[in-house]
Design a protein around this motif. Structure first.
Motif, PDB file in Angstrom:
ATOM      1  N   THR A 123       0.801  -1.225   0.000  1.00 58.79           N
ATOM      2  CA  THR A 123       0.000   0.000   0.000  1.00 58.79           C
ATOM      3  C   THR A 123       0.837   1.280   0.000  1.00 58.79           C
ATOM      4  OG1 THR A 123      -1.823  -1.140   1.110  1.00 58.79           O
ATOM      5  CG2 THR A 123      -1.815   1.257   1.222  1.00 58.79           C
ATOM      6  N   THR A 127      -0.324   3.442  -3.308  1.00 59.41           N
ATOM      7  CA  THR A 127      -1.193   4.617  -3.145  1.00 59.41           C
ATOM      8  C   THR A 127      -0.722   5.807  -3.971  1.00 59.41           C
ATOM      9  OG1 THR A 127      -1.887   3.914  -0.930  1.00 59.41           O
ATOM     10  CG2 THR A 127      -2.214   6.221  -1.497  1.00 59.41           C
ATOM     11  N   THR A 170      -7.385   2.446   0.207  1.00 56.07           N
ATOM     12  CA  THR A 170      -6.420   1.602  -0.505  1.00 56.07           C
ATOM     13  C   THR A 170      -5.981   0.431   0.371  1.00 56.07           C
ATOM     14  OG1 THR A 170      -5.636   3.520  -1.752  1.00 56.07           O
ATOM     15  CG2 THR A 170      -4.232   1.574  -1.761  1.00 56.07           C
ATOM     16  N   LEU A 171      -5.789   0.672   1.664  1.00 59.57           N
ATOM     17  CA  LEU A 171      -5.450  -0.412   2.586  1.00 59.57           C
ATOM     18  C   LEU A 171      -6.522  -1.501   2.568  1.00 59.57           C
ATOM     19  CD1 LEU A 171      -4.104   1.629   5.639  1.00 59.57           C
ATOM     20  CD2 LEU A 171      -2.815  -0.145   4.424  1.00 59.57           C
ATOM     21  N   GLU A 174      -6.469  -3.264  -0.957  1.00 59.09           N
ATOM     22  CA  GLU A 174      -5.304  -4.119  -1.190  1.00 59.09           C
ATOM     23  C   GLU A 174      -5.382  -5.407  -0.376  1.00 59.09           C
ATOM     24  OE1 GLU A 174      -2.171  -2.387  -3.411  1.00 59.09           O
ATOM     25  OE2 GLU A 174      -4.272  -2.703  -3.903  1.00 59.09           O
TER      26      GLU A 174
END
Length: 293
Positions: A123, A127, A170-171, A174
């Protein structure tokens, strides 16, 4: 002396994992970039009715080169990202193998956890790379464009203190995406090897590619709503023009304005892209690992 040999062997294994992942990442970008720009345009704009109409307009108004807008950043960065993904996945896998009694194979929850770990490890790099790519893909064409390339875009985002905008979603994306990706691929590979009574390395390359493609479908079906929110946040304006205050606010606004369908805009070209891109990634990674021994 034995410990030194183990460490050397472990270091060589990690290097092979990283190199193989980087090779797969380059293949991923070259295959998938034209599909990706259509996906992002559909996610972040209401100007297109479907993927074909969007792709046709891009070709007509901006030329064929437009399908590779923003490629330089992911070509460099995604190679590094996929390298980290495979390196982190195999690192976590080996930890689970050491913990399991009598060297028992990983359970499928452990495969998912290893994949999720790979996504989380990725990440910090993915990102900003994806943020820059989205800015370049969604900016106006011609003299109205905002950025002349990746570096001006990065400088602008740093000035706005926004390079890492969308990190929270995004965390989530992912972890879920790569948990599903690696879980699906490993399940299919193990099932094939068991069914045909062969070693994993004997699974034919065309099957490796096919299973990799199916894993790509699972990746996006399991994580797509997170990706839509990420794209909206990373193409949002700044200051008074910013529409979304947070990840939660973006989810809420998308639900109010578009309903559940808003979280699946662009899924068609994404799934179309996922099969060849993921197939190419796993085929290249597996072939590289087998070549390296």
């Amino acid at each position: 002396m034995a410990d030194l040999d183990v460490e050397a062997g472990s270091g060589q294994r990690v290097a092979k994992d990283l190199f193989s992942g980087a090779a797969g990442g380059i293949a991923q970008v070259l295959i998938g970039q034209p599909f990706d720009i259509v996906k992002v345009r559909l996610q972040t704009s209401n100007q297109h009715s479907n993927a074909l109409e969007c792709a046709t307009k891009i070709f007509k108004n901006e030329g064929p080169a437009a399908f590779y807008k923003g490629t330089l950043t992911p070509l460099i960065g995604i190679g590094a990202c996929v390298s980290i993904q495979f390196g982190a996945f195999h690192y976590a896998r080996r930890l689970f193998e050491r913990q399991n009694a009598s060297a028992a194979p990983l359970t499928y929850p452990q495969y998912y956890a290893s994949g999720a770990f790979a996504g989380l490890a990725n990440t910090a790099l993915s990102t900003p790379i994806e943020h820059v790519r989205i800015r370049l893909q969604t900016q106006p064409h011609g003299p109205q464009r905002l950025y002349t390339g990746p570096l001006p875009c990065i400088r602008s985002l740093l000035a706005q203190r926004a390079l890492y905008r969308g990190t929270s979603v995004t965390l989530l994306r992912e972890a879920q995406a790569y948990g599903m990706w690696f879980l699906t691929f490993e399940y299919l590979m193990n099932a094939d090897a068991h069914r045909n009574q062969i070693a994993r390395k004997e699974v034919p390359s065309w099957k490796v590619a096919f299973y990799g493609g199916l894993a790509g479908e699972a990746l996006w079906l399991g994580s797509y709503p997170f990706d839509v929110v990420k794209s909206k946040m990373q193409s949002d304006g700044f200051g008074a023009e910013q529409r979304y205050k947070s990840m939660r606010d973006c989810f809420a606004q998308t639900w109010r304005r578009e309903g559940w369908r808003g979280f699946w805009k662009g899924i068609g070209p994404t799934l179309l892209r996922a099969m060849p891109v993921s197939a190419g990634t796993f085929a290249v990674v597996e072939a590289t690992m087998r070549a390296l021994g």
